[in-house]
Scaffold this active site. Structure first.
Site, PDB file in Angstrom:
ATOM      1  N   GLU A   1     -97.333 -45.093 -23.872  1.00  0.00           N
ATOM      2  CA  GLU A   1     -98.081 -44.109 -23.105  1.00  0.00           C
ATOM      3  C   GLU A   1     -99.572 -44.205 -23.437  1.00  0.00           C
ATOM      4  O   GLU A   1     -99.966 -44.564 -24.537  1.00  0.00           O
ATOM      5  CB  GLU A   1     -97.569 -42.701 -23.430  1.00  0.00           C
ATOM      6  CG  GLU A   1     -98.257 -41.598 -22.639  1.00  0.00           C
ATOM      7  CD  GLU A   1     -97.985 -40.207 -23.177  1.00  0.00           C
ATOM      8  OE1 GLU A   1     -98.146 -39.249 -22.410  1.00  0.00           O
ATOM      9  OE2 GLU A   1     -97.627 -40.073 -24.371  1.00  0.00           O
TER      10      GLU A   1
ATOM     11  N   LYS B   1     -95.876 -38.070 -15.174  1.00  0.00           N
ATOM     12  CA  LYS B   1     -95.430 -37.241 -16.286  1.00  0.00           C
ATOM     13  C   LYS B   1     -95.284 -35.814 -15.781  1.00  0.00           C
ATOM     14  O   LYS B   1     -96.193 -35.263 -15.142  1.00  0.00           O
ATOM     15  CB  LYS B   1     -96.435 -37.307 -17.435  1.00  0.00           C
ATOM     16  CG  LYS B   1     -95.972 -36.604 -18.703  1.00  0.00           C
ATOM     17  CD  LYS B   1     -96.959 -36.840 -19.846  1.00  0.00           C
ATOM     18  CE  LYS B   1     -96.466 -36.231 -21.146  1.00  0.00           C
ATOM     19  NZ  LYS B   1     -97.419 -36.496 -22.273  1.00  0.00           N
TER      20      LYS B   1
ATOM     21  N   CYS C   1     -93.029 -39.644 -22.699  1.00  0.00           N
ATOM     22  CA  CYS C   1     -93.256 -38.921 -23.945  1.00  0.00           C
ATOM     23  C   CYS C   1     -92.624 -37.522 -23.959  1.00  0.00           C
ATOM     24  O   CYS C   1     -91.428 -37.373 -24.152  1.00  0.00           O
ATOM     25  CB  CYS C   1     -94.760 -38.855 -24.239  1.00  0.00           C
ATOM     26  SG  CYS C   1     -95.166 -38.344 -25.935  1.00  0.00           S
TER      27      CYS C   1
END
Length: 517
Positions: free
Chosen positions: A267, A342, A376
């Protein structure tokens, strides 16, 4: 009914919706007296999981016929499987677009409107559905509602033979045979509560002669073995985009040398570019990265083709409609790419950079099957992984960026949990090193890993491969997708199948629809 031609012009075929529950349950009681209609929970599952498979015919807005279906992988069942096994007890939690068979779980016509060939309309709609999804066949388990009238004189085999020979009329079997279905076998104990059929049913099949072998379509390789590489990438100061590109190409080249099918970068990979840009406050600096989006896409697209490998290009900050998003790209080796925004944004990203979250889990089709990306923080929310796996993902890629061991362990422990809960593989990787010139992204901690479910089919620690902490390196591993299926069917713990569906459910919104998993 009189004037059938007049009525036939007013009837309409449409998809059943959740608001049709009362009408459908009333029709069930009328067509199948003595049998329980759908519960509200079953009906909600059916209409949300596979809405296109649930059809009805209306006349002057009244539902006069309907049918329900799901797609299954018939290799997981036997020809003697019960209705409950084939339909997940009417909840169709076993529906999968990766299946090869459309299973018809119910069809009914209002007795007042029989003789109008309504069942033929529904069967034809099912056939079109099978062709649309490129399915091998349609299977149906048909009731034998007139058997109770002949049970004292005829055993079940002689009764079915008599119907086939047209010496006896059965409203279900006769219609099914007339619509091109072939008898495969007689099923005992199919619907034990069906007294009219004495629990018996017939298994019938319609073959889709337009079916094309999926393994040969689009040159897709559905080999069960997938080799994945994870890059534990060192952040270091650079002087140009070319320096960044050289560092990325080095690892893509190395992964290709190992004959990997996928390589995943961490990321916030492109934050390294800020090391050669003029120093600006964090929110401004992040927006500067969006200026490199075209170069970033062009570079990784070229590398994916050149080295014949699918690349998860970490993540990159993009500005869209004046909002900043953290976006992970998957670059296929055929030159195409997909994106995963995300979804869950950390307090840190919100405070310093004003990042906004996405609103959809993308299932990405590749030449090695379906995969998904959880960026993440997203892996710390179990619902997202459950949604991704319900859509067919077998591998979850987790590019992350953490600054210390405690932050890393949150990602690591949650990633392992997602592998166990969903019986899938999870590949996670992060950055190491530091960027002294870049504010708010000073240090990094990572121990990349390739994780598995925890059971006898896999390594003892449920870790297929693991990097040395905080060292720039590459790890790779072969993953056997068949082991996942074996684990779901024969594992000591079958967490995917054993969810208590009647007690709780996962509901989410997508493209204006409410979907239940």
């Amino acid at each position: 009914m009189n004037d059938l031609n007049k009525i036939s012009k007013k009837i309409k075929l449409r998809i059943i919706s959740a608001k049709d529950y009362d009408a459908i349950s009333t029709l069930q009681l009328k067509c199948f007296p003595g049998m329980k209609p759908w519960s509200k929970e079953q009906f909600s599952n059916i209409t949300s999981i596979f809405p296109k498979g649930q059809l009805c015919i209306t006349y002057e807005k009244k539902i006069i016929a309907s049918c329900g279906a799901l797609i299954i992988d018939f290799s997981k069942y036997s020809e003697t499987s019960s209705w409950g096994e084939l339909t997940d007890s009417g909840n169709i939690g076993n529906h999968t677009l990766e299946g090869d068979t459309l299973y018809g779980m119910e069809i009914m016509v209002d007795p007042e409107y029989r003789g109008m060939k309504l069942s033929r309309r529904l069967y034809d709609a099912r056939k079109n559905l099978a062709k649309h999804y490129n399915l091998k066949r349609i299977l149906i388990g048909g009731r034998l509602p007139n058997y109770f009238k002949h049970q004292k004189k005829l055993d079940i085999n002689r009764y079915v033979e008599s119907v086939i020979e047209k010496r006896i009329y059965d409203p279900v079997l006769t219609a099914q045979l007339a619509n091109g279905f072939a008898l495969k076998r007689i099923l005992p104990d199919y619907l034990p509560n069906d007294k009219e059929s004495a629990g018996y049913a017939t298994l019938l099949e319609w073959t889709n002669f337009q079916y094309k072998n999926k393994s040969l379509q689009n040159k897709i390789d559905y080999s069960p073995y997938v080799r994945v590489s994870a890059i534990q990438y060192q952040m270091r100061s650079i002087s140009s985009f070319d320096d960044f590109a050289k560092q990325c190409e080095y690892f893509v080249d190395a992964s290709s040398d190992y004959k990997s099918d996928f390589v995943v970068f961490p990321e916030m990979l492109t934050m390294q570019l800020l090391s050669f840009l003029p120093d600006k406050r964090p929110a401004q600096a992040i927006r500067e990265l969006s200026n490199f989006t075209e170069q970033y896409i062009k570079m990784f697209t070229s590398l994916a083709i050149k080295y014949n490998i699918n690349i998860i290009g970490g993540s990159h900050f993009c500005v869209e409609n004046d909002s900043v998003y953290n976006v992970s790209y998957l670059f296929r080796r055929d030159g195409t790419y997909d994106r995963q925004y995300k979804i869950h944004i950390t307090p840190y990203e919100t405070k310093w950079w004003g990042v906004k979250g996405g609103d959809k889990i993308q299932i990405i089709d590749t030449d090695k099957g379906k995969v998904a990306i959880l960026v993440c923080y997203d892996v710390e929310f179990p619902e997202l992984a459950r949604i991704a796996v319900s859509k067919g993902a077998k591998i979850l890629f987790v590019p992350f960026n953490t600054d210390d061991r405690r932050a890393y362990l949150r990602v690591r422990y949650c990633a392992q949990a997602r592998a166990i809960e969903n019986q899938v593989y999870v590949v996670l990787t992060g950055c190491v090193g530091n960027l002294p010139e870049v504010g708010n992204l000073d240090i990094h901690f990572s121990q990349s890993a390739i994780l598995t479910p925890s059971d006898v089919e896999f390594s003892r620690e449920a870790i297929a491969s693991e990097a040395v902490p905080n060292t720039e390196t590459l790890i790779y591993q072969d993953l056997d997708l068949h082991l996942l299926q074996r684990n779901r069917e024969m594992g000591n713990a079958q967490t995917w199948n054993d969810r208590k569906k009647g007690f709780y459910k996962l509901m989410y919104e997508e493209e204006g629809k409410t979907i239940i998993v």
